[in-house]
Each structure stands twice: as C-alpha cells, then as structure tokens.
Design a protein around this motif. Structure first.
Motif, PDB file in Angstrom:
ATOM      1  N   ALA A 118       0.801  -1.362   0.101  1.00  0.00           N
ATOM      2  CA  ALA A 118       0.079   0.130  -0.066  1.00  0.00           C
ATOM      3  C   ALA A 118       0.996   1.278   0.029  1.00  0.00           C
ATOM      4  N   ARG A 156      -1.439   4.823  -0.618  1.00  0.00           N
ATOM      5  CA  ARG A 156      -2.315   3.709  -0.371  1.00  0.00           C
ATOM      6  C   ARG A 156      -3.002   3.030  -1.577  1.00  0.00           C
ATOM      7  N   THR A 197      -6.770   1.389  -2.760  1.00  0.00           N
ATOM      8  CA  THR A 197      -8.121   1.386  -2.519  1.00  0.00           C
ATOM      9  C   THR A 197      -8.790   0.247  -3.450  1.00  0.00           C
ATOM     10  N   HIS A 198      -8.203   0.137  -4.675  1.00  0.00           N
ATOM     11  CA  HIS A 198      -8.668  -0.714  -5.773  1.00  0.00           C
ATOM     12  C   HIS A 198      -7.777  -1.377  -6.683  1.00  0.00           C
ATOM     13  N   GLU A 204      -5.190   0.562  -8.635  1.00  0.00           N
ATOM     14  CA  GLU A 204      -4.020   1.165  -7.717  1.00  0.00           C
ATOM     15  C   GLU A 204      -2.914   0.060  -7.301  1.00  0.00           C
TER      16      GLU A 204
END
Length: 414
Positions: free
Chosen positions: A316, A323, A325-326, A329
């Motif tokens: 992450a 970060r 988040t899906h 990414e």
C-alpha cells in the motif's frame, strides 16, 4: 547633465570589462528615444527568470522608478536617481539594508541599471541657480531605456514559451486521461489483448515523468503517452465484436468484488473428488486438465483485495498517494515495486501473460513481503510463473502463509 560616459565604481568594487561594455552600449544608444517606464518594468517582470532576479529585486527596481519624476524615460531629462538606502528601503516595502544591497548588485550585474558613483560614494546632485540638476550621482536608469526594445521582444518570447508549456501540459493531461480510461474500459468489458502489459507501460511512463518538469520533459512524456494511446486504439479497433462486450457477463465476472469471499480451498483443490473429476481418467489427461482448470480459476477470479492487503500490507505504501483502494492502484503499485526490487520488465510481462495482471500484481506484493528472504526477486518471479504454467503453483497458500505471519487467523481470509 552628463549621462553618456564611462565611470568606474567607488571603493573596493572592481571595474569589470562587462561593466565598461555596458556603459559604452548605453552611451551609443539612439538619442531621442522615449519609453513608458512602467511598460519597461512589466517587461522586466516577465523576463525575471531570464536574468536570474528574485522578486525582491523587482521591488527595488520599482522603488527606483518611483524616484524618477516623469512617466516616460527620456535621456534628455536625465535618468539618474539618487535616493538614500533608507528611502529606498521604505519604498521597497521595508526590506533590510543587506538585502537592498544584494538586490541592487543583482540589478547592476543584470545590466538593467548602472552606478554613477561620486568621489566619496555618496548619492547626491548638484543644482544650478534655476534649480535644475546639473550633475547627479546615484543609479542610472539609462540601460532600461537603451534595452527597452530588447526587453519587449524577450518578454514576448517568455509569454509564448509559457503558452507552449501550458498547452503541452493540457495535452498531456488529456492524453493521460484517454489512456487510463481506455485501459479501464477494455479490462472491465473483457476486450481481448495483453492489458497487463499495456498497464505496465502506462505506469512506467508516469514513473519516469518528473514531479516538476520543464516543457521539453512534458513534451517527451506526451510523445510516449501519445504512442501508447495510438497502440491502445489500434488494439480496440481490431476487436471482432466490440458491441457485444458489454452484453457478455462472463468476461466481466472476474472484475466483480464479492464481499462474501469464498474459501481459499476453491483456489487450491486438494483432491480429485473436490474437483469433481472422474477417477477413471488417464493420468496425463487428469494432470493437463487439472493444470488448465486451476489456471483458469485463478485467472478468472482474483482474490479479494482486502485479503491481499491484509496479507501484504507493505504494498500500500507504493500506491498512488501512499494507499491502495482498488485493483487499478494495486497494479500501479506492483509496477513501482517491480522496479524497486530490480525485476526486469520482461519477467513481469511474462507473469502478467501467464497469471493475469491482477494475480501478477498479487505475486509482486507477496514477493515484497518476503523480499528480505529472497536473493533475486526477478528469478523468483520467473520461477513462480513457470510453476504456474505447469499447474504446480497457486497464490492461495502464499497468501495464507503471509496472513498467519502477520498474526491473522484463517477465518479472516475467508
């Protein structure tokens, strides 16, 4: 009043040939020229970076121009101003005397003003009986008048360069958006093509792009992104039935995240009975079909993203904004991790082709977690890819092992 002669500076300041040449150029300028002093000042503001001037130097130049009484710079009226440092500091918004001296020196070195020093270094003027100034010592504004045409052309060039830079950035933003959305649409609608490789190329272009680029760097990135966009459009143009992609639910099924995740055993069948196989089949047929079935299962349905992030929390940190988040990414973070660990693009491309882009990203996240135990991340990924192709490897046990190493129970992964 004398304005067109060569003089040397007072005190310890040395006389330089560049200073002499500048004074001679001003002395040889065409007489009778008149220029609006604030127009010249705006041109200097536009070209500040060209001369290497700070914003405070502009404040000092603005203050000097306020001591010239007329609106138009005219050599016939005399262009020497002689304010004290205290008066200059007040009109230059209260800057300190040391800063004032530095900025005056910067303006002189840039050839925008000249010093006309008195015998004792003071600034003053001699006036006649009628009150007119006959001789003045201070700062000569003649260079602004002599270079007014040059400054105007330079300001136009700077404005044009700024426009080209802005338009290049706008074009890059549009091109980047096109590529990003085209890849997403192609993957979500099940278009045929090696989209994992395309995603990798897109991410690598962005990684190479500087955070604070100049125009040449923006245009170089735009050229690369434009070629990638053309390639994506070429792949999509060659699709056989583009209109049926949305109506086909099967290709899209593997991109649906299910909050009620299935057991990890679905990805790791442990017996012929669990796979629903006929035990009377020939061994080589069983083995080939088993490998093909397992590969299709793992590629057709990625692991839940939450499970991957719990098993591999370090990945992450390499996502956009620190970060993930899906899945998009996660795939972007995997490309960054690939570069950091020294995995070659060809090794990662082979993994994307064999496993699928999502599972290849999961594999990179797992390798990152175990990087302190792996001597060659690239060789390890190639080995995993070969074992995957033979049907001897799946990501399920590796994720379960990492979950247990991170202190999570198996029920959190189901």
């Amino acid at each position: 009043m004398q304005t067109g002669y060569v003089t040397t500076p007072f005190g310890r300041r040395p006389a330089k040939l560049a200073l002499v040449k500048g004074q001679l150029a001003v002395a040889a300028s065409t007489p009778g020229t008149r220029v609006d002093k604030w127009k010249v000042f705006r041109d200097v503001c536009e070209t500040r970076e060209h001369f290497g001037l700070q914003d405070r130097a502009l404040a000092v130049l603005d203050a000097l121009l306020t001591f010239y009484p007329d609106q138009l710079l005219d050599a016939e009226s005399g262009l020497i101003v002689f304010p004290s440092n205290a008066q200059l500091s007040v009109r230059a918004h209260g800057i300190t005397e040391s800063t004032l001296r530095r900025q005056l020196a910067a303006l002189t070195d840039a050839g925008l003003i000249q010093r006309r020093d008195s015998p004792n270094g003071k600034r003053y003027a001699h006036r006649g009986r009628d009150g007119e100034i006959e001789q003045a010592y201070g700062f000569d504004l003649s260079p602004l008048l002599a270079r007014s045409a040059e400054l105007a052309l330079l300001a136009q060039d700077v404005a044009a360069e700024r426009t080209r830079f802005r338009r290049a950035k706008e074009a890059l933003t549009i091109c980047r958006r096109d590529v990003r959305k085209l890849i997403t649409a192609a993957v979500e609608e099940g278009a045929a093509g090696n989209w994992g490789h395309v995603e990798m190329l897109y991410s690598e272009i962005l990684v190479r792009h500087p955070r604070y680029p100049n125009r040449n760097q923006v245009e170089a990135t735009l050229d690369e992104m434009g070629l990638l966009r053309a390639e994506v459009l070429n792949i999509l143009e060659m699709q056989p039935n583009t209109e049926n992609m949305i109506g086909n639910a099967i290709p899209n099924d593997r991109h649906i995240q299910n909050s009620k995740t299935e057991s990890i055993n679905e990805f790791e069948p442990s017996s012929e009975k669990k796979r629903g196989r006929n035990v009377d089949e020939k061994p080589h047929a069983k083995s080939a079909d088993s490998a093909e079935r397992k590969t299709k299962v793992d590629q057709g349905k990625a692991f839940p993203l939450g499970l991957v992030l719990r098993a591999c929390p370090q990945v992450a940190d390499y996502g956009p904004g620190g970060r993930v988040t899906h899945w998009r990414e996660l795939m972007t973070a995997a490309v960054v991790v690939r570069s950091m660990l020294g995995v070659s693009p060809s090794a990662y491309e082979e993994a994307c082709i064999a496993m699928g882009p999502e599972n290849a990203a999961v594999a990179m996240a797992c390798i990152l977690e175990r990087s302190n135990l792996i001597n060659s991340a690239g060789g390890y990924l190639r080995d995993l890819t070969k074992r995957w192709q033979r049907g001897e490897f799946s990501l399920g046990p590796m994720l379960m092992s990492l979950l247990k190493a991170n202190g999570e129970s198996a029920r959190h992964a189901s």
